[in-house]
Every structure is written in structure tokens, then in C-alpha cells.
Design an enzyme around this catalytic site. Structure first.
Site, PDB file in Angstrom:
ATOM      1  N   HIS A 164       7.894  -2.107   4.323  1.00 32.98           N
ATOM      2  CA  HIS A 164       6.818  -3.441   3.645  1.00 32.98           C
ATOM      3  C   HIS A 164       5.606  -3.537   4.338  1.00 32.98           C
ATOM      4  O   HIS A 164       5.330  -2.581   5.203  1.00 32.98           O
ATOM      5  CB  HIS A 164       8.714  -4.708   4.226  1.00 32.98           C
ATOM      6  N   GLU A 197       9.105  -7.912   1.824  1.00 30.02           N
ATOM      7  CA  GLU A 197      10.148  -6.821   2.622  1.00 30.02           C
ATOM      8  C   GLU A 197      10.869  -5.992   1.224  1.00 30.02           C
ATOM      9  O   GLU A 197      11.083  -6.115  -0.254  1.00 30.02           O
ATOM     10  CB  GLU A 197      11.647  -7.783   3.056  1.00 30.02           C
ATOM     11  N   ASP A 246      -0.172 -12.521   7.136  1.00 33.19           N
ATOM     12  CA  ASP A 246       1.610 -13.562   6.895  1.00 33.19           C
ATOM     13  C   ASP A 246       1.394 -14.513   8.591  1.00 33.19           C
ATOM     14  O   ASP A 246       0.338 -14.107   8.891  1.00 33.19           O
ATOM     15  CB  ASP A 246       2.612 -12.651   7.257  1.00 33.19           C
ATOM     16  N   ASN A 253      11.333  -0.393   7.573  1.00 35.81           N
ATOM     17  CA  ASN A 253      11.534  -0.448   6.146  1.00 35.81           C
ATOM     18  C   ASN A 253      11.007  -0.473   4.676  1.00 35.81           C
ATOM     19  O   ASN A 253      11.031  -0.459   4.343  1.00 35.81           O
ATOM     20  CB  ASN A 253      12.471  -1.763   5.752  1.00 35.81           C
TER      21      ASN A 253
HETATM   22  P1  PGA Z   1       4.231  -2.775  13.757  1.00 33.14           P
HETATM   23  O1  PGA Z   1       4.321  -3.433  12.409  1.00 33.14           O
HETATM   24  O2  PGA Z   1       2.537  -2.320  13.732  1.00 33.14           O
HETATM   25  O3  PGA Z   1       4.468  -3.269  14.926  1.00 33.14           O
HETATM   26  O4  PGA Z   1       4.883  -1.351  14.015  1.00 33.14           O
HETATM   27  C1  PGA Z   1       4.278  -2.377  11.491  1.00 33.14           C
HETATM   28  C2  PGA Z   1       4.050  -3.197   9.832  1.00 33.14           C
HETATM   29  O5  PGA Z   1       5.912  -4.153  10.282  1.00 33.14           O
HETATM   30  O6  PGA Z   1       3.677  -4.336   9.537  1.00 33.14           O
END
Ligand code: PGA
Length: 236
Positions: free
Chosen positions: A134, A139, A63, A132
Site C-alpha cells: 500500500h 490498500e 492519511d 502489502n
Molecule cells: P512503516 O509503514 O514505515 O511503519 O513500515 C509504511 C507504510 O505503511 O506506508
């Protein structure tokens, strides 16, 4: 799902790095799906130190933020160049991240999906998990998109990402993300998660009902997932 419990972030990173090193050693022209965020930084350090030959590897990232050029420190292109690509001998032209500043973002999503199709099934797809649930920027929602799309980030994601900005108002509200079908189109999915704050969502993803409200729970449908976790997750 194969779940490996690591003692801490360092061990998680080392175990994950070993999987990538074995992959690239056994198949020097591997196609790797890569991820950004705080979680993979240690893994990328390990790959940098490994001396592993990435000269024939191709990579695709999950992404990118809408509106951020690759020179912006908060863009995922910048993150990848800085945290991994400059530390290994991958050819930059063989690394792919969606372009967040494309004039027509929908057209950029189509281009990225066509590129994924052309490159074919990834050997490994690395994933983190959002607080959350995702994966990539897919999302939680009543419906998920199958192929690369422009997504509105949820409040929880914007808040989680605010730590990288001076002010929450600077956090981009939209991103371009691979769709769930594309994320799942990998022979092997390696999900890494660390920190007690991720324990509950990881538990839902691994052992809970399969629901679009926890996009990572869809990984239960994939035949070859390795979760490497340092969250204190207990087996159900
Ligand atoms: P993070 O993000 O490694 O910064 O916790 C993980 C994600 O959002 O996939």
C-alpha cells in the site's frame, strides 16, 4: 524510477533529508506531501537537526485514522507534531492532516480533496510502502480510489500497525486516505523503505507488473520517482 541503494536506515534517512533540504532551500515556499510510520522517523530527525528554514513551507499528509483525535498518541496528527513539526519552524497552521474525528467522514474527505486541489501540485510527495504494497492507505484491491476516501484497512495493515498499540483490538479499522490520483499529483515522489522484510514487496513495486493488488507498482507510471532503499534490493 531512480533507485538509490543505502547501506542502512541511517544512510537512507540522510539521503532523503538532503532531497528535502535542497527542495526547501531552492524554493522556500515549497508544498510538501508527508508520510507517517516507522520509516520516516530518522528522516524527520535529520530535518530537525538541519536548521533548514521551513517558515514558508506548507505540508499535506497522506492519511489519518478514523476516530482518533489529534491529541491521541496514535493519531497521525500527533505523530507529525511530535516527530517533525515541533522540531522545525514550520507554522502549524500551514500543516494539513485529514481530521479523523470529523462528524461526517465522507464530507471530510471531500474537504481534503478540495484543499489538495486548491494547494496545487506538490513539489515532493514522501511515501513509505506497506508490507502489502500500500501507499498512503490505498490498500490492495481490484479497484483503487482516485481521490480522498474512507478506507477499510486490510488485516495485514492492522497487524503491521498493532506494534504501536497494547492490543490489536485497539487498532482502528478505518482511515481517511488521499487517493492514488492525488498521491501521484506531485512533481517528485520520494519513496523510502528499509529492512529485509520490505525487500520482496519493494521488488514487486519497482520491477513487477503494474497492478492494483500492489498499489505502489502504479508509481512505475510516474515520470519522477526516487526510491531510497535499505532493504537489500538488487537491480533486475
Ligand atoms: P512503516 O509503514 O514505515 O511503519 O513500515 C509504511 C507504510 O505503511 O506506508
Amino acid at each position: 524510477m531512480r533507485i538509490i541503494h543505502a547501506k542502512n536506515k541511517e544512510e537512507m534517512s540522510k539521503i532523503a533529508a538532503q532531497i528535502f533540504i535542497e527542495q526547501v532551500t531552492n524554493k522556500p515556499d515549497s508544498l510538501l506531501g508527508l508520510a507517517t510510520g516507522g520509516t520516516p522517523v530518522g528522516l524527520y530527525d535529520e530535518l530537525g537537526k538541519s536548521g533548514c528554514d521551513f517558515s514558508r513551507v506548507t505540508s499535506v499528509n497522506l492519511d489519518e485514522y478514523a476516530g482518533l483525535p489529534g491529541e491521541n498518541e496514535n493519531s497521525y496528527r500527533y505523530f507529525m507534531n511530535d516527530n517533525l513539526f515541533r522540531k522545525i519552524n514550520i507554522k502549524l497552521e500551514n500543516t494539513n492532516v485529514p481530521c479523523g474525528t470529523a462528524e461526517d467522514l465522507q464530507a471530510e474527505c471531500k474537504r481534503y480533496s478540495a484543499l489538495l486541489n486548491k494547494l496545487g501540485t506538490r513539489d515532493i510527495q514522501l511515501l513509505g510502502i506497506g508490507p502489502n504494497g500500500h501507499i498512503g492507505f490505498c490498500e490492495p484491491d481490484t479497484e483503487l480510489f482516485a481521490t480522498c476516501s474512507v478506507v477499510d484497512l486490510t488485516e495485514s495493515t492492522i497487524q503491521a500497525n498493532a506494534r504501536f498499540y497494547n492490543d490489536i483490538s485497539e487498532v482502528p479499522r478505518q482511515a481517511l486516505s488521499m487517493g492514488v490520483k492525488e498521491i501521484m499529483d506531485a512533481k517528485h515522489i520520494v519513496l523510502i523503505a528499509e529492512g529485509a522484510g520490505k525487500k520482496e514487496i519493494l521488488k514487486k513495486a519497482c520491477f513487477g507488473k503494474i497492478t492494483t493488488q500492489v498499489p505502489a507498482s502504479l508509481l512505475q507510471l510516474h515520470p519522477n520517482v526516487t526510491v531510497i532503499e535499505a532493504t537489500g534490493l538488487e537491480e533486475e
